[in-house]
Design a protein around this motif. Structure first.
Motif, PDB file in Angstrom:
ATOM      1  N   THR A   5      18.340   0.551   3.883  1.00 48.47           N
ATOM      2  CA  THR A   5      17.095   0.838   3.170  1.00 48.47           C
ATOM      3  C   THR A   5      16.014  -0.093   3.720  1.00 48.47           C
ATOM      4  O   THR A   5      16.319  -1.044   4.455  1.00 48.47           O
ATOM      5  CB  THR A   5      17.258   0.576   1.662  1.00 48.47           C
ATOM      6  OG1 THR A   5      17.489  -0.831   1.468  1.00 48.47           O
ATOM      7  CG2 THR A   5      18.406   1.382   1.077  1.00 48.47           C
ATOM      8  N   PRO A   6      14.748   0.148   3.377  1.00 48.05           N
ATOM      9  CA  PRO A   6      13.716  -0.805   3.775  1.00 48.05           C
ATOM     10  C   PRO A   6      14.019  -2.224   3.313  1.00 48.05           C
ATOM     11  O   PRO A   6      13.739  -3.197   4.025  1.00 48.05           O
ATOM     12  CB  PRO A   6      12.458  -0.243   3.104  1.00 48.05           C
ATOM     13  CG  PRO A   6      12.694   1.227   3.043  1.00 48.05           C
ATOM     14  CD  PRO A   6      14.162   1.357   2.753  1.00 48.05           C
ATOM     15  N   LEU A  22       0.823  -1.206   0.000  1.00 43.87           N
ATOM     16  CA  LEU A  22       0.000   0.000   0.000  1.00 43.87           C
ATOM     17  C   LEU A  22       0.858   1.257   0.000  1.00 43.87           C
ATOM     18  O   LEU A  22       0.595   2.209  -0.742  1.00 43.87           O
ATOM     19  CB  LEU A  22      -0.928  -0.020   1.222  1.00 43.87           C
ATOM     20  CG  LEU A  22      -1.904   1.155   1.368  1.00 43.87           C
ATOM     21  CD1 LEU A  22      -2.778   1.289   0.133  1.00 43.87           C
ATOM     22  CD2 LEU A  22      -2.756   0.973   2.616  1.00 43.87           C
ATOM     23  N   LEU A  23       1.900   1.273   0.818  1.00 45.56           N
ATOM     24  CA  LEU A  23       2.782   2.435   0.857  1.00 45.56           C
ATOM     25  C   LEU A  23       3.502   2.629  -0.476  1.00 45.56           C
ATOM     26  O   LEU A  23       3.656   3.765  -0.950  1.00 45.56           O
ATOM     27  CB  LEU A  23       3.805   2.277   1.986  1.00 45.56           C
ATOM     28  CG  LEU A  23       3.250   2.317   3.415  1.00 45.56           C
ATOM     29  CD1 LEU A  23       4.356   2.000   4.421  1.00 45.56           C
ATOM     30  CD2 LEU A  23       2.630   3.667   3.735  1.00 45.56           C
ATOM     31  N   LEU A  24       3.929   1.528  -1.088  1.00 46.56           N
ATOM     32  CA  LEU A  24       4.576   1.624  -2.396  1.00 46.56           C
ATOM     33  C   LEU A  24       3.615   2.170  -3.445  1.00 46.56           C
ATOM     34  O   LEU A  24       4.007   2.990  -4.290  1.00 46.56           O
ATOM     35  CB  LEU A  24       5.099   0.256  -2.821  1.00 46.56           C
ATOM     36  CG  LEU A  24       6.276  -0.308  -2.019  1.00 46.56           C
ATOM     37  CD1 LEU A  24       6.582  -1.735  -2.459  1.00 46.56           C
ATOM     38  CD2 LEU A  24       7.504   0.585  -2.167  1.00 46.56           C
ATOM     39  N   LYS A  25       2.379   1.737  -3.380  1.00 50.43           N
ATOM     40  CA  LYS A  25       1.370   2.221  -4.322  1.00 50.43           C
ATOM     41  C   LYS A  25       1.198   3.731  -4.229  1.00 50.43           C
ATOM     42  O   LYS A  25       0.935   4.406  -5.221  1.00 50.43           O
ATOM     43  CB  LYS A  25       0.038   1.530  -4.055  1.00 50.43           C
ATOM     44  CG  LYS A  25      -1.136   2.081  -4.858  1.00 50.43           C
ATOM     45  CD  LYS A  25      -2.428   1.395  -4.473  1.00 50.43           C
ATOM     46  CE  LYS A  25      -3.613   1.983  -5.239  1.00 50.43           C
ATOM     47  NZ  LYS A  25      -3.906   3.356  -4.800  1.00 50.43           N
ATOM     48  N   HIS A  26       1.366   4.249  -3.019  1.00 55.28           N
ATOM     49  CA  HIS A  26       1.196   5.687  -2.806  1.00 55.28           C
ATOM     50  C   HIS A  26       2.519   6.448  -2.869  1.00 55.28           C
ATOM     51  O   HIS A  26       2.607   7.586  -2.420  1.00 55.28           O
ATOM     52  CB  HIS A  26       0.502   5.932  -1.470  1.00 55.28           C
ATOM     53  CG  HIS A  26      -0.973   5.646  -1.515  1.00 55.28           C
ATOM     54  ND1 HIS A  26      -1.918   6.612  -1.766  1.00 55.28           N
ATOM     55  CD2 HIS A  26      -1.655   4.477  -1.373  1.00 55.28           C
ATOM     56  CE1 HIS A  26      -3.121   6.075  -1.759  1.00 55.28           C
ATOM     57  NE2 HIS A  26      -2.993   4.788  -1.524  1.00 55.28           N
ATOM     58  N   GLY A  27       3.541   5.816  -3.439  1.00 57.47           N
ATOM     59  CA  GLY A  27       4.768   6.537  -3.757  1.00 57.47           C
ATOM     60  C   GLY A  27       5.857   6.528  -2.718  1.00 57.47           C
ATOM     61  O   GLY A  27       6.792   7.347  -2.795  1.00 57.47           O
ATOM     62  N   ALA A  28       5.815   5.630  -1.742  1.00 59.39           N
ATOM     63  CA  ALA A  28       6.882   5.568  -0.745  1.00 59.39           C
ATOM     64  C   ALA A  28       8.225   5.288  -1.410  1.00 59.39           C
ATOM     65  O   ALA A  28       8.318   4.462  -2.316  1.00 59.39           O
ATOM     66  CB  ALA A  28       6.566   4.494   0.290  1.00 59.39           C
ATOM     67  N   ASN A  29       9.253   5.980  -0.956  1.00 62.74           N
ATOM     68  CA  ASN A  29      10.587   5.888  -1.540  1.00 62.74           C
ATOM     69  C   ASN A  29      11.337   4.688  -0.969  1.00 62.74           C
ATOM     70  O   ASN A  29      11.535   4.593   0.242  1.00 62.74           O
ATOM     71  CB  ASN A  29      11.350   7.184  -1.248  1.00 62.74           C
ATOM     72  CG  ASN A  29      12.645   7.291  -2.018  1.00 62.74           C
ATOM     73  OD1 ASN A  29      13.252   6.303  -2.391  1.00 62.74           O
ATOM     74  ND2 ASN A  29      13.070   8.518  -2.263  1.00 62.74           N
ATOM     75  N   THR A  30      11.779   3.789  -1.831  1.00 64.40           N
ATOM     76  CA  THR A  30      12.477   2.578  -1.385  1.00 64.40           C
ATOM     77  C   THR A  30      13.966   2.795  -1.168  1.00 64.40           C
ATOM     78  O   THR A  30      14.644   1.921  -0.617  1.00 64.40           O
ATOM     79  CB  THR A  30      12.303   1.453  -2.415  1.00 64.40           C
ATOM     80  OG1 THR A  30      12.889   1.854  -3.659  1.00 64.40           O
ATOM     81  CG2 THR A  30      10.832   1.123  -2.615  1.00 64.40           C
ATOM     82  N   SER A  31      14.499   3.930  -1.601  1.00 62.83           N
ATOM     83  CA  SER A  31      15.958   4.127  -1.566  1.00 62.83           C
ATOM     84  C   SER A  31      16.441   4.934  -0.365  1.00 62.83           C
ATOM     85  O   SER A  31      17.654   5.122  -0.198  1.00 62.83           O
ATOM     86  CB  SER A  31      16.412   4.821  -2.858  1.00 62.83           C
ATOM     87  OG  SER A  31      15.832   6.113  -2.960  1.00 62.83           O
ATOM     88  N   LEU A  88       9.601  -5.078  -2.599  1.00 60.25           N
ATOM     89  CA  LEU A  88      10.572  -3.989  -2.630  1.00 60.25           C
ATOM     90  C   LEU A  88      11.501  -4.115  -3.828  1.00 60.25           C
ATOM     91  O   LEU A  88      11.840  -3.108  -4.474  1.00 60.25           O
ATOM     92  CB  LEU A  88      11.369  -3.969  -1.328  1.00 60.25           C
ATOM     93  CG  LEU A  88      10.564  -3.582  -0.090  1.00 60.25           C
ATOM     94  CD1 LEU A  88      11.367  -3.840   1.182  1.00 60.25           C
ATOM     95  CD2 LEU A  88      10.151  -2.115  -0.154  1.00 60.25           C
ATOM     96  N   ASP A  89      11.908  -5.341  -4.153  1.00 62.90           N
ATOM     97  CA  ASP A  89      12.763  -5.548  -5.325  1.00 62.90           C
ATOM     98  C   ASP A  89      12.023  -5.163  -6.605  1.00 62.90           C
ATOM     99  O   ASP A  89      12.582  -4.486  -7.478  1.00 62.90           O
ATOM    100  CB  ASP A  89      13.211  -7.003  -5.403  1.00 62.90           C
ATOM    101  CG  ASP A  89      14.294  -7.339  -4.383  1.00 62.90           C
ATOM    102  OD1 ASP A  89      14.897  -6.402  -3.830  1.00 62.90           O
ATOM    103  OD2 ASP A  89      14.524  -8.538  -4.133  1.00 62.90           O
ATOM    104  N   GLU A  90      10.783  -5.590  -6.684  1.00 66.07           N
ATOM    105  CA  GLU A  90       9.986  -5.272  -7.878  1.00 66.07           C
ATOM    106  C   GLU A  90       9.780  -3.774  -8.010  1.00 66.07           C
ATOM    107  O   GLU A  90       9.856  -3.211  -9.103  1.00 66.07           O
ATOM    108  CB  GLU A  90       8.641  -5.987  -7.814  1.00 66.07           C
ATOM    109  CG  GLU A  90       7.760  -5.728  -9.030  1.00 66.07           C
ATOM    110  CD  GLU A  90       6.417  -6.429  -8.930  1.00 66.07           C
ATOM    111  OE1 GLU A  90       5.583  -6.236  -9.830  1.00 66.07           O
ATOM    112  OE2 GLU A  90       6.199  -7.158  -7.950  1.00 66.07           O
ATOM    113  N   SER A  91       9.511  -3.116  -6.883  1.00 67.43           N
ATOM    114  CA  SER A  91       9.298  -1.676  -6.925  1.00 67.43           C
ATOM    115  C   SER A  91      10.543  -0.932  -7.358  1.00 67.43           C
ATOM    116  O   SER A  91      10.480   0.028  -8.129  1.00 67.43           O
ATOM    117  CB  SER A  91       8.859  -1.178  -5.543  1.00 67.43           C
ATOM    118  OG  SER A  91       8.685   0.218  -5.538  1.00 67.43           O
TER     119      SER A  91
END
Length: 217
Positions: free
Chosen positions: A171-172, A154-163, A185-188
């Motif tokens: 990193t996360p 959900l956080l990734l969908k809303h633009g959370a930064n993985t880096s 996280l890898d896919e994102s």
């Protein structure tokens, strides 16, 4: 000739995001006419802090002065208490309010895995999704470390930064232990320039994960 007594000016208008909510930690019986009795657990919304030792607050449409209190909004998010979270936000409490660790309500909800609270917080236009606490952790770090795959998604969908890296330079992805979280996280990271997954918020459930106050290391 005596000067006429001028009435005190009204307190400045309270704008959304400036209000702070406190929860009384003890019962108090009024000692003077200008005071008001309240009970432990009552929610106080602070509307005037011009005097650092005596604050003015609203309590169920009444006025009360108090300084022995704590913030409830982050506790609400941590424990998945959506009703209290809604009450705080409706009263104008900042969605980005911080506790002593520098964590916000989104940190708390992400750490606890409370999707229904996260969905509500994400509706706030001023929400800072990548806010870092004193350890440098973002809400995505919290969710990844706890293994809450649906929250991570959900956080990734809303633009959370993985880096983003925390104070330990993690990193996360570095904190993730659960396989599904690692994959997300890898896919994102690999598709950061592509369009989001297309999931709607309604596709996400609201089942609470184990609630804990453990600090992320």
């Amino acid at each position: 000739m005596s000067r006429p007594v001028r009435a005190a000016p009204p307190p400045p208008p309270v704008r959304k995001g400036q209000v702070q909510a406190f929860e009384a930690i003890a019962n108090y019986k009024a000692q003077r006419d200008c005071e008001l009795s309240f009970d432990e657990g009552d929610l106080l919304f602070i509307v005037d802090r011009s005097d650092p030792t005596w604050w003015l607050a609203t309590l169920e449409d009444r006025k009360v002065s108090n300084k022995n209190a704590k913030f409830p909004i982050i506790d609400a998010a941590r424990r998945g208490n959506l009703d209290l979270l809604e009450e705080c936000l409706a009263a104008g409490v900042s969605v980005n309010a911080l506790d002593k660790s520098g964590s916000s309500s989104l940190h708390a909800a992400s750490q606890g895995g409370h999707l229904h609270c996260i969905l509500r917080l994400l509706k706030e236009p001023k929400l800072e999704i990548d806010l870092q606490n004193k350890l440098g952790d973002t809400p995505l770090h919290c969710a990844a470390y706890r293994g809450h795959s649906e929250v991570v998604q959900l956080l990734l969908k809303h633009g959370a930064n993985t880096s983003i890296v925390n104070r330990d330079n993690y990193t996360p992805r570095n904190l993730a232990k659960k396989g599904t979280v690692v994959s997300l996280l890898d896919e994102s990271s690999q598709t950061s320039g592509r369009k989001s997954s297309g999931f709607d918020d309604k596709d996400y459930g609201a089942n609470d994960s184990e609630d804990s106050d453990e600090q992320i290391n």
